[in-house]
Design an enzyme around this catalytic site. Structure first.
Site, PDB file in Angstrom:
ATOM      1  N   VAL A 157       0.827  -1.208   0.000  1.00  0.00           N
ATOM      2  CA  VAL A 157       0.000   0.000   0.000  1.00  0.00           C
ATOM      3  C   VAL A 157       0.865   1.264   0.000  1.00  0.00           C
ATOM      4  O   VAL A 157       0.648   2.191  -0.783  1.00  0.00           O
ATOM      5  CB  VAL A 157      -0.959   0.004   1.215  1.00  0.00           C
ATOM      6  CG1 VAL A 157      -1.607   1.362   1.415  1.00  0.00           C
ATOM      7  CG2 VAL A 157      -2.030  -1.065   1.019  1.00  0.00           C
ATOM      8  N   PHE A 195     -16.658 -11.216  -8.548  1.00  0.00           N
ATOM      9  CA  PHE A 195     -16.517 -11.952  -7.279  1.00  0.00           C
ATOM     10  C   PHE A 195     -17.502 -13.109  -7.160  1.00  0.00           C
ATOM     11  O   PHE A 195     -17.919 -13.465  -6.074  1.00  0.00           O
ATOM     12  CB  PHE A 195     -16.625 -11.008  -6.073  1.00  0.00           C
ATOM     13  CG  PHE A 195     -15.290 -10.412  -5.724  1.00  0.00           C
ATOM     14  CD1 PHE A 195     -14.709  -9.493  -6.556  1.00  0.00           C
ATOM     15  CD2 PHE A 195     -14.604 -10.809  -4.593  1.00  0.00           C
ATOM     16  CE1 PHE A 195     -13.456  -8.981  -6.282  1.00  0.00           C
ATOM     17  CE2 PHE A 195     -13.358 -10.300  -4.299  1.00  0.00           C
ATOM     18  CZ  PHE A 195     -12.787  -9.383  -5.151  1.00  0.00           C
ATOM     19  N   ASN A 206     -14.573  -5.262   2.685  1.00  0.00           N
ATOM     20  CA  ASN A 206     -13.859  -6.548   2.556  1.00  0.00           C
ATOM     21  C   ASN A 206     -14.706  -7.714   3.048  1.00  0.00           C
ATOM     22  O   ASN A 206     -14.684  -8.798   2.462  1.00  0.00           O
ATOM     23  CB  ASN A 206     -12.533  -6.499   3.316  1.00  0.00           C
ATOM     24  CG  ASN A 206     -11.433  -5.888   2.459  1.00  0.00           C
ATOM     25  OD1 ASN A 206     -11.664  -5.553   1.299  1.00  0.00           O
ATOM     26  ND2 ASN A 206     -10.243  -5.736   3.009  1.00  0.00           N
ATOM     27  N   LEU A 260      -7.176  -0.465  -2.889  1.00  0.00           N
ATOM     28  CA  LEU A 260      -6.492  -0.983  -4.080  1.00  0.00           C
ATOM     29  C   LEU A 260      -6.455  -2.505  -4.081  1.00  0.00           C
ATOM     30  O   LEU A 260      -6.483  -3.149  -3.028  1.00  0.00           O
ATOM     31  CB  LEU A 260      -5.070  -0.426  -4.181  1.00  0.00           C
ATOM     32  CG  LEU A 260      -4.050  -0.757  -3.089  1.00  0.00           C
ATOM     33  CD1 LEU A 260      -3.487  -2.151  -3.195  1.00  0.00           C
ATOM     34  CD2 LEU A 260      -2.927   0.258  -3.160  1.00  0.00           C
ATOM     35  N   CYS A 318      -5.584  -9.420   3.153  1.00  0.00           N
ATOM     36  CA  CYS A 318      -6.673  -8.556   3.616  1.00  0.00           C
ATOM     37  C   CYS A 318      -7.935  -9.304   4.056  1.00  0.00           C
ATOM     38  O   CYS A 318      -8.321  -9.211   5.216  1.00  0.00           O
ATOM     39  CB  CYS A 318      -7.022  -7.550   2.534  1.00  0.00           C
ATOM     40  SG  CYS A 318      -5.701  -6.360   2.278  1.00  0.00           S
ATOM     41  N   LYS A 331      -3.544 -14.929  -5.511  1.00  0.00           N
ATOM     42  CA  LYS A 331      -4.318 -14.653  -6.724  1.00  0.00           C
ATOM     43  C   LYS A 331      -3.326 -14.310  -7.821  1.00  0.00           C
ATOM     44  O   LYS A 331      -2.131 -14.096  -7.540  1.00  0.00           O
ATOM     45  CB  LYS A 331      -5.321 -13.526  -6.496  1.00  0.00           C
ATOM     46  CG  LYS A 331      -4.681 -12.161  -6.255  1.00  0.00           C
ATOM     47  CD  LYS A 331      -5.753 -11.086  -6.253  1.00  0.00           C
ATOM     48  CE  LYS A 331      -5.162  -9.704  -6.128  1.00  0.00           C
ATOM     49  NZ  LYS A 331      -6.151  -8.651  -6.161  1.00  0.00           N
ATOM     50  N   GLY A 389      -7.907 -15.824  -0.017  1.00  0.00           N
ATOM     51  CA  GLY A 389      -6.712 -15.737   0.825  1.00  0.00           C
ATOM     52  C   GLY A 389      -6.230 -14.302   0.780  1.00  0.00           C
ATOM     53  O   GLY A 389      -7.025 -13.369   0.658  1.00  0.00           O
ATOM     54  N   GLU A 435      -7.624   2.304   2.320  1.00  0.00           N
ATOM     55  CA  GLU A 435      -7.196   2.026   0.945  1.00  0.00           C
ATOM     56  C   GLU A 435      -7.958   0.820   0.391  1.00  0.00           C
ATOM     57  O   GLU A 435      -8.131  -0.167   1.085  1.00  0.00           O
ATOM     58  CB  GLU A 435      -5.685   1.771   0.927  1.00  0.00           C
ATOM     59  CG  GLU A 435      -5.127   1.504  -0.449  1.00  0.00           C
ATOM     60  CD  GLU A 435      -5.543   2.553  -1.466  1.00  0.00           C
ATOM     61  OE1 GLU A 435      -5.330   3.751  -1.204  1.00  0.00           O
ATOM     62  OE2 GLU A 435      -6.105   2.196  -2.509  1.00  0.00           O
TER      63      GLU A 435
END
Ligand code: NAD
Length: 436
Positions: free
Chosen positions: A11, A250, A209, A151, A261, A321, A258, A149
């Site tokens: 970040v 999603f 999240n 991102l 975050c 990912k 995983g 954040e």
């Protein structure tokens, strides 16, 4: 504007580089000397598309500086805290890095008005806590705001430059003006700056999240049911995703989420709820469903083979990912541990994450985990292939390369191939949620 970013990880580095790119002078601080030395040489310690070019260009323009010395933040008008907030034993966020830096910071600030920005993902109330810590040493000319954040690793630069939204939690008018000016080049009607109180901003990050983790877990549960009732989760996802209230993103069934975050943020939100005597039932279900899902692929392997002693498995994908080298909480790590514990050997390949995996396991699995340099090498001598990350290079693989698998079996945890194509090519092909 003269800004500082403390913590130069995924970040902090993206924040620093992008703010420099839009014309600010940025000082990035980290305690990791090796990281800072590499950055000064123009090398990014993380794999992130586009970051290295921007890093070199802005360093050359004299707008981007890297240091281990906090004293270099003295001229900053805005100081971002982009520090780690890992989970503690009980699941709550560990705020030690954030609070330690906050405590030290006033000793290094200049006389000017300074906005201290929490960019780390931090529990509700942390802005107040950071403010209290700072105010012990410096009562005036400083404000603390929350600016979580959003991102995504892999497309972090684009996300930062073209954000879906920027969230700003602020109660100080002067600080709000400074932050509006800083974000003005990145925000407009399509990329709105949403201003709210600090607690709402802090909760927004966790709610976002947790919602995304819920969406993933939901489709994974549908996938597990699809296998039992003879349906295809991909078709179901396509059809429900076409509903604009649901949305198509999603909804890819797989082997669980995983990364650095979702796992920690779902846990931390659950702990926040508990601390406020609230039972957040959906979060509990998401945690449970994801844990079970991460074990699904190896369960399929065990059902197929029974005893895994003496078996060798190729594993494609180690990052949590594609398009990142981040392996934090990656399902692949559990797959490796479980296969090896069951007596198997693993030959693993990832385009970017192998070095991090080697560091992660260090001396563990020395004889039973082989990290190789190409996807084909992983297949050498293997009985079967497991796919844990949907890198494009895997999707594009020619099925001919699988001919060398001793048992012609593929366990695809990311549904990157078509079942009928693989079957027609002569393979026993397992995937997630596709019984037909
Ligand atoms: P990271 O581990 O990649 O980076 C943190 C950096 O802080 C490291 O370079 C570390 O050396 C440095 N650091 C630690 N203690 C320090 C100190 N006392 N002084 C100076 N530097 C110090 O972490 P990250 O992924 O960048 O995450 C940072 C925060 O942002 C976390 O709260 C995370 O939840 C949040 N976040 C991460 C992402 C993501 O995709 N990685 C996205 C949104 C939010």
């Amino acid at each position: 504007m003269n800004i500082a970013v403390i913590g130069t990880g995924y970040v902090g580095l993206v924040t620093g580089v992008c703010f420099a790119e839009i014309g600010n002078t940025v000082t990035c601080v980290d305690i990791d000397e090796r990281k800072i030395a590499a950055l000064r040489e123009g090398h990014s310690p993380i794999y992130e598309q586009g970051i290295e070019d921007l890093l070199r260009q802005n360093s050359a323009r004299g707008r981007l500086h890297f240091t281990t010395d906090m004293a270099d933040v003295a001229h900053a008008a805005v100081v971002f805290l982009a520090l780690p907030t890992p989970p503690q034993e009980d699941g709550s966020a560990d705020l030690r890095a954030v609070l330690t830096v906050a405590e030290a910071l006033p000793d290094f600030l200049g006389e000017q008005f300074v906005v201290v920005v929490n960019k780390s993902t931090v529990p509700v109330g942390t802005a107040d806590e950071v403010r209290q810590v700072i105010m012990k040493k410096r009562a005036n000319n400083v404000a603390v705001v929350s600016n979580p954040e959003f991102l995504r690793e892999g497309i972090a630069v684009r996300d930062f430059m073209e954000p879906d939204r920027v969230v700003l939690g602020v109660s100080d008018e002067r600080a709000e003006l400074v932050m509006r000016e800083l974000y003005a080049p990145l925000t407009d009607e399509l990329h709105p700056l949403l201003v709210m109180d600090e607690r709402s901003a802090e909760l927004t990050k966790y709610a976002a999240n947790a919602f995304l983790a819920t969406k993933i877990s939901f489709i994974n549960e549908v996938a597990n049911l699809a296998e039992r009732v003879g349906a295809n989760v991909e078709e179901v996802a396509r059809a429900i995703g076409a509903d604009t209230r649901i949305g198509a993103r999603f909804l890819q069934a797989g082997i669980g989420y995983g990364g650095s975050c979702f796992p920690k943020d779902v846990l931390a939100l659950d702990r926040t709820a508990q601390a406020h005597d609230y039972e957040f039932r959906i979060l509990r279900a998401v945690l449970e469903a994801n844990q079970a899902q991460q074990a699904r692929l190896v369960e399929k392997v065990q059902t197929h083979y029974g005893d895994l002693h003496g078996k060798t498995f190729a594993l494609w994908g180690l990052a949590f990912k594609p398009d990142t080298d981040d392996i934090r909480e990656s399902p692949a790590l559990k797959i490796i541990d479980t296969l090896i514990a069951a007596g198997a050997t693993v030959r693993a390949y990832d385009p970017e994450a192998a070095a991090n995996v080697a560091r992660h396991f260090a001396d563990k699995h020395q004889a039973t985990l082989v990290l190789v340099d190409t996807p084909e090498e992983a297949l050498e001598g293997a009985h079967a292939l497991l796919i844990a990350t949907e890198w494009k290079v895997f999707r594009n693989a020619d099925p001919q390369v699988f001919a060398q698998l001793q048992d012609a079996v593929i366990f695809d945890g990311r549904n990157i191939f078509e079942p009928h194509v693989m079957r027609e090519a002569g393979f026993t092909y397992y995937s997630i949620g596709r019984a037909v």
